[in-house]
Scaffold this motif. Structure first.
Motif, PDB file in Angstrom:
ATOM      1  N   GLU A 202      51.443   9.180  38.839  1.00 59.63           N
ATOM      2  CA  GLU A 202      51.643   9.272  37.396  1.00 59.63           C
ATOM      3  C   GLU A 202      53.122   9.431  37.039  1.00 59.63           C
ATOM      4  O   GLU A 202      53.611   8.792  36.112  1.00 59.63           O
ATOM      5  CB  GLU A 202      50.842  10.462  36.849  1.00 59.63           C
ATOM      6  CG  GLU A 202      49.369  10.200  36.706  1.00 59.63           C
ATOM      7  CD  GLU A 202      49.069   9.083  35.726  1.00 59.63           C
ATOM      8  OE1 GLU A 202      49.723   9.046  34.660  1.00 59.63           O
ATOM      9  OE2 GLU A 202      48.216   8.246  36.021  1.00 59.63           O
ATOM     10  N   PHE A 203      53.834  10.252  37.779  1.00 62.51           N
ATOM     11  CA  PHE A 203      55.249  10.454  37.469  1.00 62.51           C
ATOM     12  C   PHE A 203      56.076   9.219  37.834  1.00 62.51           C
ATOM     13  O   PHE A 203      57.094   8.952  37.188  1.00 62.51           O
ATOM     14  CB  PHE A 203      55.774  11.694  38.190  1.00 62.51           C
ATOM     15  CG  PHE A 203      55.532  12.967  37.446  1.00 62.51           C
ATOM     16  CD1 PHE A 203      56.538  13.558  36.712  1.00 62.51           C
ATOM     17  CD2 PHE A 203      54.281  13.565  37.437  1.00 62.51           C
ATOM     18  CE1 PHE A 203      56.323  14.730  36.010  1.00 62.51           C
ATOM     19  CE2 PHE A 203      54.048  14.730  36.729  1.00 62.51           C
ATOM     20  CZ  PHE A 203      55.078  15.322  36.011  1.00 62.51           C
ATOM     21  N   GLN A 204      55.662   8.472  38.833  1.00 63.40           N
ATOM     22  CA  GLN A 204      56.335   7.217  39.127  1.00 63.40           C
ATOM     23  C   GLN A 204      56.134   6.217  37.991  1.00 63.40           C
ATOM     24  O   GLN A 204      57.061   5.478  37.625  1.00 63.40           O
ATOM     25  CB  GLN A 204      55.801   6.634  40.440  1.00 63.40           C
ATOM     26  CG  GLN A 204      56.543   5.393  40.917  1.00 63.40           C
ATOM     27  CD  GLN A 204      58.005   5.670  41.184  1.00 63.40           C
ATOM     28  OE1 GLN A 204      58.343   6.612  41.899  1.00 63.40           O
ATOM     29  NE2 GLN A 204      58.892   4.855  40.621  1.00 63.40           N
ATOM     30  N   ARG A 205      54.953   6.217  37.410  1.00 64.11           N
ATOM     31  CA  ARG A 205      54.714   5.345  36.256  1.00 64.11           C
ATOM     32  C   ARG A 205      55.528   5.804  35.060  1.00 64.11           C
ATOM     33  O   ARG A 205      56.056   4.966  34.310  1.00 64.11           O
ATOM     34  CB  ARG A 205      53.220   5.355  35.924  1.00 64.11           C
ATOM     35  CG  ARG A 205      52.852   4.470  34.759  1.00 64.11           C
ATOM     36  CD  ARG A 205      51.356   4.301  34.652  1.00 64.11           C
ATOM     37  NE  ARG A 205      50.998   3.460  33.525  1.00 64.11           N
ATOM     38  CZ  ARG A 205      49.759   3.048  33.265  1.00 64.11           C
ATOM     39  NH1 ARG A 205      48.771   3.388  34.071  1.00 64.11           N
ATOM     40  NH2 ARG A 205      49.508   2.292  32.213  1.00 64.11           N
ATOM     41  N   VAL A 206      55.658   7.111  34.873  1.00 59.36           N
ATOM     42  CA  VAL A 206      56.499   7.625  33.792  1.00 59.36           C
ATOM     43  C   VAL A 206      57.940   7.176  33.978  1.00 59.36           C
ATOM     44  O   VAL A 206      58.610   6.730  33.029  1.00 59.36           O
ATOM     45  CB  VAL A 206      56.397   9.163  33.730  1.00 59.36           C
ATOM     46  CG1 VAL A 206      57.468   9.738  32.815  1.00 59.36           C
ATOM     47  CG2 VAL A 206      55.018   9.582  33.233  1.00 59.36           C
ATOM     48  N   SER A 223      51.099   9.801  29.692  1.00 54.51           N
ATOM     49  CA  SER A 223      50.535  10.278  30.956  1.00 54.51           C
ATOM     50  C   SER A 223      49.515  11.392  30.714  1.00 54.51           C
ATOM     51  O   SER A 223      48.448  11.422  31.348  1.00 54.51           O
ATOM     52  CB  SER A 223      51.651  10.773  31.873  1.00 54.51           C
ATOM     53  OG  SER A 223      51.122  11.287  33.074  1.00 54.51           O
ATOM     54  N   ALA A 224      49.822  12.308  29.803  1.00 54.98           N
ATOM     55  CA  ALA A 224      48.873  13.380  29.480  1.00 54.98           C
ATOM     56  C   ALA A 224      47.595  12.816  28.868  1.00 54.98           C
ATOM     57  O   ALA A 224      46.482  13.277  29.179  1.00 54.98           O
ATOM     58  CB  ALA A 224      49.524  14.373  28.529  1.00 54.98           C
ATOM     59  N   THR A 225      47.735  11.804  28.008  1.00 55.23           N
ATOM     60  CA  THR A 225      46.555  11.173  27.411  1.00 55.23           C
ATOM     61  C   THR A 225      45.751  10.421  28.456  1.00 55.23           C
ATOM     62  O   THR A 225      44.514  10.462  28.464  1.00 55.23           O
ATOM     63  CB  THR A 225      46.987  10.225  26.289  1.00 55.23           C
ATOM     64  OG1 THR A 225      47.753  10.948  25.324  1.00 55.23           O
ATOM     65  CG2 THR A 225      45.774   9.613  25.601  1.00 55.23           C
ATOM     66  N   VAL A 230      44.748  18.674  28.927  1.00 53.58           N
ATOM     67  CA  VAL A 230      45.193  19.505  27.812  1.00 53.58           C
ATOM     68  C   VAL A 230      46.395  20.347  28.229  1.00 53.58           C
ATOM     69  O   VAL A 230      47.346  20.536  27.461  1.00 53.58           O
ATOM     70  CB  VAL A 230      44.034  20.401  27.324  1.00 53.58           C
ATOM     71  CG1 VAL A 230      44.496  21.309  26.192  1.00 53.58           C
ATOM     72  CG2 VAL A 230      42.854  19.556  26.876  1.00 53.58           C
ATOM     73  N   ASP A 231      46.378  20.837  29.479  1.00 58.31           N
ATOM     74  CA  ASP A 231      47.490  21.654  29.960  1.00 58.31           C
ATOM     75  C   ASP A 231      48.793  20.861  29.990  1.00 58.31           C
ATOM     76  O   ASP A 231      49.849  21.352  29.560  1.00 58.31           O
ATOM     77  CB  ASP A 231      47.183  22.194  31.355  1.00 58.31           C
ATOM     78  CG  ASP A 231      46.033  23.181  31.345  1.00 58.31           C
ATOM     79  OD1 ASP A 231      45.726  23.712  30.257  1.00 58.31           O
ATOM     80  OD2 ASP A 231      45.443  23.431  32.410  1.00 58.31           O
ATOM     81  N   PHE A 232      48.730  19.657  30.484  1.00 55.44           N
ATOM     82  CA  PHE A 232      49.934  18.833  30.529  1.00 55.44           C
ATOM     83  C   PHE A 232      50.364  18.421  29.125  1.00 55.44           C
ATOM     84  O   PHE A 232      51.555  18.218  28.868  1.00 55.44           O
ATOM     85  CB  PHE A 232      49.689  17.602  31.396  1.00 55.44           C
ATOM     86  CG  PHE A 232      50.939  16.868  31.765  1.00 55.44           C
ATOM     87  CD1 PHE A 232      52.016  17.542  32.310  1.00 55.44           C
ATOM     88  CD2 PHE A 232      51.052  15.505  31.571  1.00 55.44           C
ATOM     89  CE1 PHE A 232      53.184  16.878  32.660  1.00 55.44           C
ATOM     90  CE2 PHE A 232      52.197  14.826  31.906  1.00 55.44           C
ATOM     91  CZ  PHE A 232      53.272  15.513  32.460  1.00 55.44           C
ATOM     92  N   ASP A 233      49.421  18.298  28.221  1.00 57.95           N
ATOM     93  CA  ASP A 233      49.755  18.031  26.823  1.00 57.95           C
ATOM     94  C   ASP A 233      50.580  19.171  26.238  1.00 57.95           C
ATOM     95  O   ASP A 233      51.536  18.948  25.483  1.00 57.95           O
ATOM     96  CB  ASP A 233      48.474  17.817  26.022  1.00 57.95           C
ATOM     97  CG  ASP A 233      48.735  17.120  24.703  1.00 57.95           C
ATOM     98  OD1 ASP A 233      49.886  16.681  24.482  1.00 57.95           O
ATOM     99  OD2 ASP A 233      47.804  17.002  23.899  1.00 57.95           O
ATOM    100  N   TRP A 234      50.228  20.397  26.587  1.00 61.12           N
ATOM    101  CA  TRP A 234      51.033  21.550  26.147  1.00 61.12           C
ATOM    102  C   TRP A 234      52.441  21.500  26.735  1.00 61.12           C
ATOM    103  O   TRP A 234      53.417  21.831  26.062  1.00 61.12           O
ATOM    104  CB  TRP A 234      50.343  22.840  26.575  1.00 61.12           C
ATOM    105  CG  TRP A 234      49.058  23.111  25.862  1.00 61.12           C
ATOM    106  CD1 TRP A 234      48.575  22.460  24.763  1.00 61.12           C
ATOM    107  CD2 TRP A 234      48.091  24.107  26.194  1.00 61.12           C
ATOM    108  NE1 TRP A 234      47.369  22.966  24.388  1.00 61.12           N
ATOM    109  CE2 TRP A 234      47.025  23.989  25.256  1.00 61.12           C
ATOM    110  CE3 TRP A 234      47.998  25.059  27.186  1.00 61.12           C
ATOM    111  CZ2 TRP A 234      45.917  24.800  25.282  1.00 61.12           C
ATOM    112  CZ3 TRP A 234      46.880  25.882  27.222  1.00 61.12           C
ATOM    113  CH2 TRP A 234      45.854  25.746  26.277  1.00 61.12           C
TER     114      TRP A 234
END
Length: 338
Positions: A202-206, A223-225, A230-234
């Motif tokens: 996911e972070f490589q895609r970011v 990425s959060a979506t 929810v935690d990563f959204d925060w």
């Protein structure tokens, strides 16, 4: 050899074939299907370099035809394109794409739907050869599609759970990198290289999206979506606020990581406490199907009135609705929101 002896040998051979004839027919059908598929694959895979180049360049063009393994079969390719258009018109194309991305399946929605169609046809034909009943073939085809969708959903849920479990360590790594003097992009690159999947993926895609011109906040929010976290959204919200008003981002990430670690521990404790209820729900939910399948194989005549009479079908529908209601009820009990 006398005619009587020849007739007796022929009758004996016919009786042996009659005993195992259905198994031989199934084996012949499966071997024939495998041979035809292998022949088509070998014939279609012999493409030139120009065709390979056109296929690769078509991914960057505006063509709507499906590529990949469907590119070798025109009928499936057309079905995949039509299925994608229908899903887009009905508004659930994004849900299919999200499920495939969460499950880490490199398939387009049309390819996935075409694969489900092939699976349903193969399962239905196998059931028709084995049982000779169109109703059994239809039920098995529907069951195969439901099982495939369940497996995709289970894989997506497993990937999301791993991402959530790795999130505290991810935030700690980000905070450590920022304290060491790294920029935000360098910290994200460190996570993409050092973390385990699915976090690294996911972070490589970011990072790839940022390098293509998107903002850091938008890429992290997507990425959060995508991971439905929810935690990563925060965390993304805290990062956005920090970018606007300033502050120590490393300290914010440490605080968020400690909070998420406590939530993860509590979630694991609740999962351990509700394990007995989950096993009970699994056993009670699978028992009717296991018993029905056993009776269909061992004694079809015993269960035939339940499938052929209107009263039996009505009883099956009512029982299925009650079973679904009970499973939903038990799922709500054993999965508390934390």
């Amino acid at each position: 050899m006398t005619p009587a002896l020849a007739a007796s040998l022929a009758a004996s051979l016919a009786g042996d074939i009659g005993v195992g004839g259905r198994g031989f027919v199934v084996l012949a059908v499966l071997c024939g299907a495998a041979a035809i598929f292998l022949l088509l694959y070998l014939v279609m895979s012999g493409r030139s370099v120009e065709t390979d180049l056109e296929t690769r360049l078509s991914a960057y063009s505006e063509q709507e035809e499906a590529t990949g393994w469907l590119g070798r079969f025109r009928l499936l390719r057309r079905f995949a394109v039509s299925a994608e258009r229908m899903a887009e018109r009905r508004g659930f194309l994004a849900q299919i794409e999200t499920a495939l991305e969460q499950a880490n399946l490199t398939l387009r929605p049309g390819e996935a739907m075409a694969g489900l169609l092939v699976l349903a046809v193969v399962a239905g034909l196998a059931a028709l050869v084995l049982t000779g009943s169109p109703l059994s073939a239809l039920l098995l085809a529907v069951a195969a599609v439901i099982l495939a969708a369940y497996l995709v959903a289970a894989a997506a849920s497993r990937q999301r759970r791993r991402f959530e479990e790795q999130l505290p360590d991810t935030l700690a790594l980000l905070a450590t990198s920022l304290r060491a003097g790294y920029s935000m992009l360098q910290a994200l690159d460190t996570v993409a290289q050092e973390a385990a999947d699915p976090t690294a993926r996911e972070f490589q895609r970011v990072l790839n999206e940022i390098r293509l011109g998107r903002s850091v906040a938008e890429s992290l929010q997507d990425s959060a979506t995508r991971m439905d976290s929810v935690d990563f959204d925060w965390v993304v919200l805290a990062f956005t606020i920090q970018r606007e008003v300033g502050g120590n981002l490393a300290e914010v990430l440490d605080t968020a990581g400690d909070t998420m670690l406590a939530r993860t521990r509590l979630r694991r404790e609740m999962r351990a406490l509700t394990s007995e209820g989950r096993i009970s729900a699994l056993v009670l939910g699978s028992m009717p199907f296991l018993v029905a399948g056993f009776l269909l194989v061992t004694n079809p005549g015993y269960i035939a009135p339940l499938l052929e009479s209107s009263l039996g079908v009505t009883a099956l529908v009512i029982a299925g609705l009650l079973l679904i209601l009970g499973l939903v009820w038990m799922a709500r009990i054993v999965k508390p929101e934390i």
